[in-house]
Design an enzyme around this catalytic site. Sequence first.
Site, PDB file in Angstrom:
ATOM      1  N   HIS A 388       1.119  -1.209   0.262  1.00  0.00           N
ATOM      2  CA  HIS A 388       0.088  -0.485   0.246  1.00  0.00           C
ATOM      3  C   HIS A 388       0.816   1.283   0.121  1.00  0.00           C
ATOM      4  O   HIS A 388       0.161   2.187  -0.229  1.00  0.00           O
ATOM      5  CB  HIS A 388      -0.852   0.093   1.320  1.00  0.00           C
ATOM      6  CG  HIS A 388      -1.970   0.600   1.116  1.00  0.00           C
ATOM      7  ND1 HIS A 388      -2.304   1.221  -0.351  1.00  0.00           N
ATOM      8  CD2 HIS A 388      -3.322   0.853   2.193  1.00  0.00           C
ATOM      9  CE1 HIS A 388      -3.940   1.659   0.461  1.00  0.00           C
ATOM     10  NE2 HIS A 388      -4.490   2.074   0.842  1.00  0.00           N
ATOM     11  N   ASP A 392      -2.444   2.161  -5.065  1.00  0.00           N
ATOM     12  CA  ASP A 392      -3.131   2.546  -4.819  1.00  0.00           C
ATOM     13  C   ASP A 392      -4.786   1.564  -4.476  1.00  0.00           C
ATOM     14  O   ASP A 392      -3.745   0.870  -5.218  1.00  0.00           O
ATOM     15  CB  ASP A 392      -4.132   4.070  -4.702  1.00  0.00           C
ATOM     16  CG  ASP A 392      -2.466   5.382  -4.771  1.00  0.00           C
ATOM     17  OD1 ASP A 392      -1.737   5.021  -4.075  1.00  0.00           O
ATOM     18  OD2 ASP A 392      -2.470   6.183  -5.935  1.00  0.00           O
TER      19      ASP A 392
END
Length: 417
Positions: A388, A392
């Site tokens: 992450h 995204d």
Amino acid sequence: MGVFAIRLPDVGEGIAEAELTEWHVKPGDLVREDDILAAVMTDKAAVEVPSSVSGKVLELGGEIGQMMAIGSVLIRIEVEGEGNETETPAEVAPTRSEPVEKETTPPPEPVQSEEPVAAAKPVSRTNGTKPLAAPSVRARAREEGIDLRQVPGTGPAGRISHGDLDNWIASGGIQQGGVTRGRNTGVEEVRVIGMRRKIAEKMALSKRQIPHITIVEEVEMSALEDLRAALNKKHAGERAKLTLLPFLIRAIVEAVREQPGLNARFDDEAGVIYHHGGVHVGIATQTPQGLNVPVVHHAEAGSLWDNASEVARLAEAARDGSIKREDLTGGTITITSLGPLGALVTTPIINHPEVAIVGVNKMQIRPVWDGQQFQPRKMMNLSCSFDHRVVDGWDAAVFVQKLKTLLETPAMLFVEG
């Protein structure tokens, strides 16, 4: 065939004989080891006598109500192989067929000892020795699911009493599968070395360094499975057998063409992401030594069957320990699967320094709503994890949906452009 004589055991209490109160077998019966043969009565308790062998009953050594000497032959059983009687057994001391009065001869005076008498200690039975216990104790053990062979007896000759059962339960007997067993307090020390240490370090690094996001999506696999079966039938014996993996590799190649940021390696120390043109797909593979991740290099250049052959080669080499170092390095994205042992959902750990991993869960028939009714469909969940820091949530979801579309409409895997 041989003859095995089972003798009346010493049930303790300093007695020389016991009354035969019950037979559980008769001549001609087949008995198994641990079957109860008879019950005898001492001055203080009734005791069941189990068989120590399997075979056919040949002869009973006494009649109900008869007083039998300790050590006399209780029963003779025909057994496979050699018995314990190699010749005609000598006659045992005469036994009385009717109960009689106690002998009037006084017992010898006990020898006095200056040492204090020790309290009764549990008797450990050697392998093959049958536990001695009264019928009521055996009945209670059966009701409570206790294996008497596990219970130390504190009575004479190791006889088990109700108090022994109470102590056994209170000291931590644990019921497993209907049989009570003692606690296993053993501890085995296993050093984390070699491949297991490497795996541990890699997993710890991945979880410590990478903030994971996992997306789970279900995929209808009916069309792909039909195509796979048809292709395997058409090319049986001529080409490598197609599993799900070559199709999934092909889908990943197509999906990362639109999202090269997921076919990447992240050097988090230098703060640099490397997007790779070649798709080098790692295949998590369980081996006797632990988890390996051999890599199908340049999957984008291989056909369905090329990649199937390479997957088979790498898996075999990983399992037999002949895999080369270059086959274990350079991955840019990984597939992990537990095969038929897979669950409905998993949360795969990313293979650092990659940024994405595709997890395959088990396939099963599920009811699917088609807009008018539920239909049985062959379904499978994909569990995909992403780094992450550099991927995204939106991009991760687009990638997963692309895989879903390609797998549900497998013809698109072969359409150029």
